[in-house]
Scaffold this active site. Structure first.
Site, short mmCIF file in Angstrom:
data_model
loop_
_atom_site.label_atom_id
_atom_site.label_comp_id
_atom_site.label_asym_id
_atom_site.label_seq_id
_atom_site.Cartn_x
_atom_site.Cartn_y
_atom_site.Cartn_z
N ARG A 1 -12.87 -18.05 34.24
CA ARG A 1 -12.36 -17.68 32.91
C ARG A 1 -13.19 -16.52 32.37
NH1 ARG A 1 -14.37 -20.12 29.00
NH2 ARG A 1 -14.21 -22.22 29.83
N TYR B 1 7.78 -5.41 18.04
CA TYR B 1 8.35 -6.41 18.96
C TYR B 1 8.51 -7.76 18.24
CZ TYR B 1 8.59 -9.44 23.07
OH TYR B 1 8.97 -10.36 24.00
C1 LIG Z 1 7.52 -7.61 25.97
C2 LIG Z 1 6.70 -7.00 24.89
C3 LIG Z 1 5.63 -7.69 24.33
C4 LIG Z 1 5.26 -9.11 24.73
O1 LIG Z 1 4.78 -9.15 26.02
P1 LIG Z 1 4.92 -10.47 26.96
O2 LIG Z 1 4.34 -10.00 28.24
O3 LIG Z 1 6.38 -10.80 27.02
O4 LIG Z 1 4.14 -11.55 26.29
C5 LIG Z 1 4.87 -7.04 23.37
N1 LIG Z 1 5.17 -5.80 22.95
C6 LIG Z 1 6.21 -5.12 23.46
C7 LIG Z 1 6.49 -3.75 22.95
C8 LIG Z 1 7.02 -5.69 24.44
O5 LIG Z 1 8.06 -5.01 24.92
#
Ligand SMILES: *Cc1c(COP(=O)(O)O)cnc(C)c1O
Length: 418
Positions: A47, A99
């Site tokens: 970790r 997002y």
């Molecule tokens: C997909 C995405 C995330 C989240 O990432 P995960 O790997 O799905 O947890 C965050 N920011 C943006 C701009 C994304 O496209």
């Protein structure tokens, strides 16, 4: 000092094996033996650090021009770590077009823990300055390109405003990758990626990274990684490493395809708008030309709903897969109003410009002629579907009107050619 494409392939060798293997080993070990009780081994428990993960972390730090990188079990875990460095009462100014998963982490989780958030349109620098002038503003958080309308955020100007207010600038650089922009060079303090997207690039791994150019922030990020514990396992670290090797090649093809598709869509009679910063007519074109080394592989467009039924279009694709996510070798299409952004109330969606007829495409590395043919065929199916019973006109494909489209958890399956 090597160039970017060379760094993608080779990274910074950890030099920890003497077999001559050209790829760094995947260390499936949760613990590492001490030479003696008195020794202070570099690796003791996975970790805290694992050589496979460390290879990736050193490489992303190199690619983003930072001092240290950290790999997490998802993009959202990286974002959680970055936001966890703040204390209750402190304020973070966030872009209004971030997002959806980040938005709910901020609103449903971090607000409960006492962080304050101010949501602001990051295209409006005066509004950002005003938001940052509020008490206890410690950070500005935004994304390089907004989703799904591909508005270009000015990383340099926004980071300067953050610094003038005594805050740090945190940039989610997922949509463009370090190949097209290095936010730390433009003044950002922390850069984040969902490595699930362009960095890994093959829709086969969930991962996230954080990179910073400041040692003090690196220490806080490392604490969050090690003590909150959302680390990226060695197998996944290696999958991201392998994806990164072809990042430049993939994006070269993806944005070449995206440019041709954007131009093609512009001339389609049923398309009312195309959002892609590579188009000379796009409002973000000038800024993107200045701050980015390319325009990326994601675009969105709006159909005239009196002529074309967007749901029929989405269900009629054969090559484009109907799926959320982006940045992989295969092309994906989705309907933001019913898929990625369906949790946003319709009035809110319309306010930020996400109409019911807005379609988002993540362009892959296929032959662009096949992609354009698939788009034309799906748009023709959508036009035929407008107001009529179209079963039978779609060469055997059911019109699929009425098939419910739900969130990320249950993507609708569509038949795929070949
Ligand atoms: C997909 C995405 C995330 C989240 O990432 P995960 O790997 O799905 O947890 C965050 N920011 C943006 C701009 C994304 O496209």
């Amino acid at each position: 000092m090597s160039y970017f494409a060379t760094q993608l392939v080779h990274g910074i060798p950890v030099n920890d094996n003497n077999t001559g293997a050209v790829n760094p080993p995947i260390y499936n070990s949760s613990t590492f033996a001490f030479e003696s009780v008195e020794s202070m081994p570099h690796w003791d428990y996975a970790r805290s650090g694992n050589p496979t993960r460390e290879f990736l972390e050193r490489q992303v730090a190199q690619l983003e021009h930072g001092v240290r990188g950290f790999a997490f079990a998802s993009g959202l875990a990286a974002i959680h770590a970055a936001l966890s460095i703040f204390k209750p009462g402190e304020r973070i100014v966030v872009g209004d077009n971030i997002y959806g998963g980040t938005y709910s982490q901020v609103n449903e989780f971090f607000r409960r823990w006492g962080l304050q958030f101010t949501v602001v349109n990051t295209q409006d620098l005066d509004a950002v300055r005003e938001a940052l002038a509020q008490p206890d503003a410690k950070a500005l958080y935004f994304e390089t390109l907004t989703n799904p309308l591909l508005k270009v955020n000015d990383v340099e100007a926004l980071s300067r405003l953050a610094h003038e207010a005594g805050a740090i600038s945190i940039v989610d650089n997922t949509f463009v990758s370090p190949y097209l922009q290095n936010p730390l060079d433009l003044g950002a303090d922390i850069v984040l990626h969902s490595a699930t997207k362009y960095l890994a690039g093959h829709s086969d791994v969930i991962a996230g990274v954080a990179v910073t150019g400041r040692e003090d922030l690196a220490n806080r990020l490392y604490y969050a990684q090690n003590r909150l514990g959302g680390v990226l396992p060695p197998q996944e670290s290696d999958a991201v490493r392998r994806g990164i090797q072809t990042l430049a090649l993939r994006i070269d093809r993806q944005q070449d395809n995206a440019q041709k598709i954007a131009e093609h869509l512009q001339s389609h009679p049923g398309v009312t708008a195309v959002h892609y910063p590579g188009l000379a007519s796009d409002p973000g074109h000038e800024l993107a030309s200045r701050e980015l080394h390319g325009f990326g592989g994601v675009l969105s467009f709006e159909v005239d709903e009196s002529l074309i039924d967007p749901v029929v279009v989405l269900n009629a694709f054969r090559l484009f897969r109907l799926a959320v996510s982006l940045g992989a070798v295969e092309s994906l299409a989705e309907l933001p109003s019913r898929m990625t952004h369906f949790e946003l109330p319709r009035a809110e969606r319309l306010k930020v410009g996400i109409t019911d007829g807005l379609i988002r495409l993540s362009i892959g590395i296929e032959d662009v002629r096949d992609l354009i043919a698939d788009l034309d065929r799906a748009l023709a199916a959508g036009a035929a579907g407008r107001g009529e019973d179209v079963a039978g006109e779609l060469e055997g494909l059911p019109a699929k009107l009425g098939v419910p489209i739900v969130g990320d958890a249950e993507p609708v399956r569509v038949p795929v050619a070949g």
